[in-house]
Design an enzyme around this catalytic site. Structure first.
Site, PDB file in Angstrom:
ATOM      1  N   ARG A 138       0.826  -1.218   0.000  1.00 25.96           N
ATOM      2  CA  ARG A 138       0.000   0.000   0.000  1.00 25.96           C
ATOM      3  C   ARG A 138       0.856   1.263   0.000  1.00 25.96           C
ATOM      4  NH1 ARG A 138      -3.380  -0.700   4.721  1.00 25.96           N
ATOM      5  NH2 ARG A 138      -4.632   1.042   4.002  1.00 25.96           N
ATOM      6  N   HIS A 156      -4.515   8.642  12.292  1.00 29.15           N
ATOM      7  CA  HIS A 156      -4.221   7.205  12.186  1.00 29.15           C
ATOM      8  C   HIS A 156      -2.830   6.936  11.614  1.00 29.15           C
ATOM      9  CE1 HIS A 156      -8.804   6.067  12.258  1.00 29.15           C
ATOM     10  NE2 HIS A 156      -8.323   6.340  13.448  1.00 29.15           N
ATOM     11  N   SER A 159     -17.143   6.275   6.920  1.00 30.26           N
ATOM     12  CA  SER A 159     -18.313   5.424   7.171  1.00 30.26           C
ATOM     13  C   SER A 159     -18.853   5.550   8.582  1.00 30.26           C
ATOM     14  CB  SER A 159     -17.939   3.963   6.915  1.00 30.26           C
ATOM     15  OG  SER A 159     -16.898   3.589   7.794  1.00 30.26           O
ATOM     16  N   LEU A 193     -20.828   9.883  -0.142  1.00 32.49           N
ATOM     17  CA  LEU A 193     -21.493   9.245  -1.275  1.00 32.49           C
ATOM     18  C   LEU A 193     -22.828   8.655  -0.827  1.00 32.49           C
ATOM     19  CD1 LEU A 193     -20.882   8.642  -4.250  1.00 32.49           C
ATOM     20  CD2 LEU A 193     -19.831   6.497  -3.532  1.00 32.49           C
ATOM     21  N   ALA A 203     -17.252  12.887  -3.638  1.00 31.26           N
ATOM     22  CA  ALA A 203     -16.467  13.946  -3.001  1.00 31.26           C
ATOM     23  C   ALA A 203     -15.906  14.929  -4.023  1.00 31.26           C
ATOM     24  CB  ALA A 203     -15.339  13.325  -2.188  1.00 31.26           C
TER      25      ALA A 203
HETATM   26  C1  BJW Z   1     -17.156   8.261  -0.720  1.00 30.38           C
HETATM   27  C2  BJW Z   1     -16.721   8.024  -2.007  1.00 30.38           C
HETATM   28  C3  BJW Z   1     -16.660   9.120  -2.858  1.00 30.38           C
HETATM   29  C4  BJW Z   1     -16.680   6.148  -0.979  1.00 30.38           C
HETATM   30  N1  BJW Z   1     -17.015  10.317  -2.403  1.00 30.38           N
HETATM   31  N2  BJW Z   1     -17.504   9.477  -0.298  1.00 30.38           N
HETATM   32  C5  BJW Z   1     -16.660  -1.806  19.885  1.00 30.38           C
HETATM   33  C6  BJW Z   1     -17.444  -0.653  19.892  1.00 30.38           C
HETATM   34  C7  BJW Z   1     -16.859   0.616  19.717  1.00 30.38           C
HETATM   35  C8  BJW Z   1     -15.495   0.747  19.535  1.00 30.38           C
HETATM   36  C9  BJW Z   1     -14.725  -0.395  19.533  1.00 30.38           C
HETATM   37  C10 BJW Z   1     -15.308  -1.660  19.722  1.00 30.38           C
HETATM   38  N3  BJW Z   1     -14.312  -2.588  19.659  1.00 30.38           N
HETATM   39  C11 BJW Z   1     -13.130  -1.942  19.447  1.00 30.38           C
HETATM   40  C12 BJW Z   1     -13.381  -0.610  19.368  1.00 30.38           C
HETATM   41  C13 BJW Z   1     -12.387   0.462  19.123  1.00 30.38           C
HETATM   42  C14 BJW Z   1     -11.875   0.415  17.693  1.00 30.38           C
HETATM   43  C15 BJW Z   1     -13.062   0.471  16.742  1.00 30.38           C
HETATM   44  O1  BJW Z   1     -13.618   1.512  16.483  1.00 30.38           O
HETATM   45  N4  BJW Z   1     -13.430  -0.674  16.173  1.00 30.38           N
HETATM   46  C16 BJW Z   1     -14.582  -0.721  15.264  1.00 30.38           C
HETATM   47  C17 BJW Z   1     -14.296  -1.729  14.173  1.00 30.38           C
HETATM   48  C18 BJW Z   1     -15.829  -1.003  16.076  1.00 30.38           C
HETATM   49  N5  BJW Z   1     -11.013   1.577  17.530  1.00 30.38           N
HETATM   50  C19 BJW Z   1      -9.732   1.547  17.845  1.00 30.38           C
HETATM   51  O2  BJW Z   1      -9.186   0.528  18.252  1.00 30.38           O
HETATM   52  C20 BJW Z   1      -8.982   2.856  17.747  1.00 30.38           C
HETATM   53  N6  BJW Z   1      -8.324   3.113  18.977  1.00 30.38           N
HETATM   54  C21 BJW Z   1      -9.017   3.323  20.116  1.00 30.38           C
HETATM   55  O3  BJW Z   1     -10.244   3.289  20.165  1.00 30.38           O
HETATM   56  O4  BJW Z   1      -8.226   3.633  21.186  1.00 30.38           O
HETATM   57  C22 BJW Z   1      -8.888   3.888  22.465  1.00 30.38           C
HETATM   58  C23 BJW Z   1      -9.456   5.283  22.569  1.00 30.38           C
HETATM   59  C24 BJW Z   1     -10.672   5.477  23.206  1.00 30.38           C
HETATM   60  C25 BJW Z   1     -11.194   6.768  23.342  1.00 30.38           C
HETATM   61  C26 BJW Z   1     -10.491   7.858  22.883  1.00 30.38           C
HETATM   62  C27 BJW Z   1      -9.276   7.644  22.271  1.00 30.38           C
HETATM   63  C28 BJW Z   1      -8.778   6.358  22.103  1.00 30.38           C
HETATM   64  C29 BJW Z   1      -7.919   2.786  16.676  1.00 30.38           C
HETATM   65  C30 BJW Z   1      -8.526   2.745  15.317  1.00 30.38           C
HETATM   66  C31 BJW Z   1      -7.454   2.566  14.255  1.00 30.38           C
HETATM   67  C32 BJW Z   1      -8.064   2.503  12.867  1.00 30.38           C
HETATM   68  N7  BJW Z   1      -7.091   2.107  11.950  1.00 30.38           N
HETATM   69  C33 BJW Z   1      -7.501   1.934  10.551  1.00 30.38           C
HETATM   70  C34 BJW Z   1      -6.417   1.115   9.804  1.00 30.38           C
HETATM   71  C35 BJW Z   1      -5.150   1.841   9.680  1.00 30.38           C
HETATM   72  C36 BJW Z   1      -4.910   2.306   8.308  1.00 30.38           C
HETATM   73  C37 BJW Z   1      -4.418   1.243   7.376  1.00 30.38           C
HETATM   74  O5  BJW Z   1      -4.269   0.079   7.724  1.00 30.38           O
HETATM   75  O6  BJW Z   1      -4.166   1.597   6.245  1.00 30.38           O
HETATM   76  O7  BJW Z   1      -7.765   3.180   9.953  1.00 30.38           O
HETATM   77  S1  BJW Z   1      -9.011   1.025  10.330  1.00 30.38           S
HETATM   78  C38 BJW Z   1      -9.551   1.880   8.943  1.00 30.38           C
HETATM   79  O8  BJW Z   1     -10.832   2.469   9.265  1.00 30.38           O
HETATM   80  C39 BJW Z   1      -8.553   3.036   8.752  1.00 30.38           C
HETATM   81  C40 BJW Z   1      -9.482   4.191   8.521  1.00 30.38           C
HETATM   82  O9  BJW Z   1      -8.822   5.401   8.838  1.00 30.38           O
HETATM   83  C41 BJW Z   1     -10.671   3.886   9.389  1.00 30.38           C
HETATM   84  C42 BJW Z   1     -11.927   4.593   8.984  1.00 30.38           C
HETATM   85  O10 BJW Z   1     -12.342   4.166   7.723  1.00 30.38           O
HETATM   86  P1  BJW Z   1     -13.048   5.196   6.733  1.00 30.38           P
HETATM   87  O11 BJW Z   1     -12.100   6.247   6.345  1.00 30.38           O
HETATM   88  O12 BJW Z   1     -14.337   5.639   7.302  1.00 30.38           O
HETATM   89  O13 BJW Z   1     -13.275   4.279   5.445  1.00 30.38           O
HETATM   90  P2  BJW Z   1     -14.475   3.276   5.104  1.00 30.38           P
HETATM   91  O14 BJW Z   1     -13.998   2.354   4.054  1.00 30.38           O
HETATM   92  O15 BJW Z   1     -15.053   2.670   6.308  1.00 30.38           O
HETATM   93  O16 BJW Z   1     -15.624   4.209   4.520  1.00 30.38           O
HETATM   94  C43 BJW Z   1     -15.481   4.859   3.293  1.00 30.38           C
HETATM   95  C44 BJW Z   1     -16.540   5.931   3.195  1.00 30.38           C
HETATM   96  O17 BJW Z   1     -16.293   6.677   2.024  1.00 30.38           O
HETATM   97  C45 BJW Z   1     -17.978   5.392   3.090  1.00 30.38           C
HETATM   98  O18 BJW Z   1     -18.812   6.134   3.966  1.00 30.38           O
HETATM   99  C46 BJW Z   1     -18.365   5.680   1.623  1.00 30.38           C
HETATM  100  O19 BJW Z   1     -19.730   6.018   1.476  1.00 30.38           O
HETATM  101  C47 BJW Z   1     -17.506   6.880   1.327  1.00 30.38           C
HETATM  102  N8  BJW Z   1     -17.160   7.040  -0.084  1.00 30.38           N
HETATM  103  N9  BJW Z   1     -16.466   6.660  -2.151  1.00 30.38           N
HETATM  104  C48 BJW Z   1     -17.468  10.448  -1.130  1.00 30.38           C
HETATM  105  N10 BJW Z   1     -16.255   8.989  -4.155  1.00 30.38           N
END
Ligand code: BJW
Length: 242
Positions: free
Chosen positions: A66, A116, A184, A209, A226
């Site tokens: 990546r 991130h 998302s 989207l 976007a």
């Molecule tokens: C368009 C479009 C176009 C498409 N135009 N739009 C249970 C409940 C709640 C929370 C948790 C739980 N169990 C664990 C957790 C916590 C966990 C979490 O949230 N897990 C979930 C799966 C439930 N979170 C963590 O562990 C985080 N740390 C944490 O919570 O620490 C404790 C803390 C507590 C309180 C305060 C502070 C800290 C760490 C999260 C790390 C995320 N890392 C990633 C991967 C790293 C990057 C990599 O590998 O490359 O980051 S995960 C991945 O998801 C990545 C992204 O940044 C992140 C968000 O994704 P994003 O950007 O939203 O993408 P998509 O694919 O989900 O959505 C795309 C969107 O685009 C869609 O809406 C489409 O409609 C749109 N779209 N084309 C406009 N053309």
């Protein structure tokens, strides 16, 4: 809610949260595209410290691939419009991005915070220094600072604390407008920012989207790609400046 009019609403401080949807039209897959799978592995099973411990080769190969791919991509009109807003907006502005690519910066944005992490950094777990890194990590190269072979991707994995949370919460507290673009709403804490903003009386706008998981929390949602809805919104908010 009325229109997002800088004059009538007295908007001065803006926090923008961006996600993978902003880079989708640059050819970078979103996380939930393809069912969130990579070579049959769930992204949640690769992007964790436990996965790195268990199978470092797999995780390093995933990130090497990546890191190489993002260097062949270009910013799209959504990045360009946000860079223009950053240049021309005289109030406070912070682009909090969950994206680990560098397309906001390559479009010219300066006020960007990578919560991130960044593909183009390597983080040394021995000396805790981050170095710019455009090559591969699979061959376990030495850290340019301390010489230890202890580099990992500078990516916040599941279960790790996202970066600069205090700065983000301070900016949200002081904001007049919170805008979420192309995310998302599936991953916390970023997914909770809209609720934090609303509880503080900050105006909230979603550009996506399709509706995100937390769409009902926003005062207004605008749907579309976007590359067209972000430039339209930027034109509108700059046109309505005092
Ligand atoms: C368009 C479009 C176009 C498409 N135009 N739009 C249970 C409940 C709640 C929370 C948790 C739980 N169990 C664990 C957790 C916590 C966990 C979490 O949230 N897990 C979930 C799966 C439930 N979170 C963590 O562990 C985080 N740390 C944490 O919570 O620490 C404790 C803390 C507590 C309180 C305060 C502070 C800290 C760490 C999260 C790390 C995320 N890392 C990633 C991967 C790293 C990057 C990599 O590998 O490359 O980051 S995960 C991945 O998801 C990545 C992204 O940044 C992140 C968000 O994704 P994003 O950007 O939203 O993408 P998509 O694919 O989900 O959505 C795309 C969107 O685009 C869609 O809406 C489409 O409609 C749109 N779209 N084309 C406009 N053309």
């Amino acid at each position: 809610m009325g229109d997002m009019n800088g004059k009538s609403n007295g908007i001065r401080n803006i926090v923008i949260l961006t996600g993978a949807g902003v880079s989708a039209e640059s050819g970078i897959d979103t996380f939930r595209d393809g069912g969130g799978l990579w070579e049959q592995h769930r992204v949640e099973d690769v992007a964790t410290p436990e996965a790195f411990e268990r199978d470092p080769e797999l995780v390093l190969r995933f990130y090497d691939m990546r890191r190489e791919a993002i260097q062949t991509k270009e910013p799209n009109p959504a990045h360009d419009a946000l860079a223009r807003l950053d240049r021309e907006w005289s109030g406070e502005l912070l682009i909090v991005t969950q994206n680990v690519d560098d397309l906001h910066e390559r479009a010219g944005a300066r006020r960007v915070l990578h919560m991130h992490g960044e593909h183009l950094n390597a983080w040394c777990t021995a000396c805790d220094v981050r170095s710019r890194w455009t090559g591969t990590l699979i061959e376990r190269p030495a850290c340019p600072e301390c010489g230890e072979a202890a580099l990992r991707p500078d990516i916040v994995w599941f279960g790790e604390m996202p970066y600069r949370m205090d700065e983000i919460f301070t900016a949200i507290r002081e904001a007049d407008l919170f805008v979420s673009i192309g995310t998302s709403g599936a991953v916390y804490p970023a997914a909770g920012f809209v609720r934090d903003a609303k509880s503080l009386g900050v105006e909230t706008l979603e550009l996506n989207l399709e509706r995100s998981q937390g769409s009902h929390w926003f005062d207004e949602t605008r749907l579309g790609p976007a590359s067209s809805i972000v430039p339209d919104w930027v034109e509108e908010i700059l046109g309505n400046r005092d």
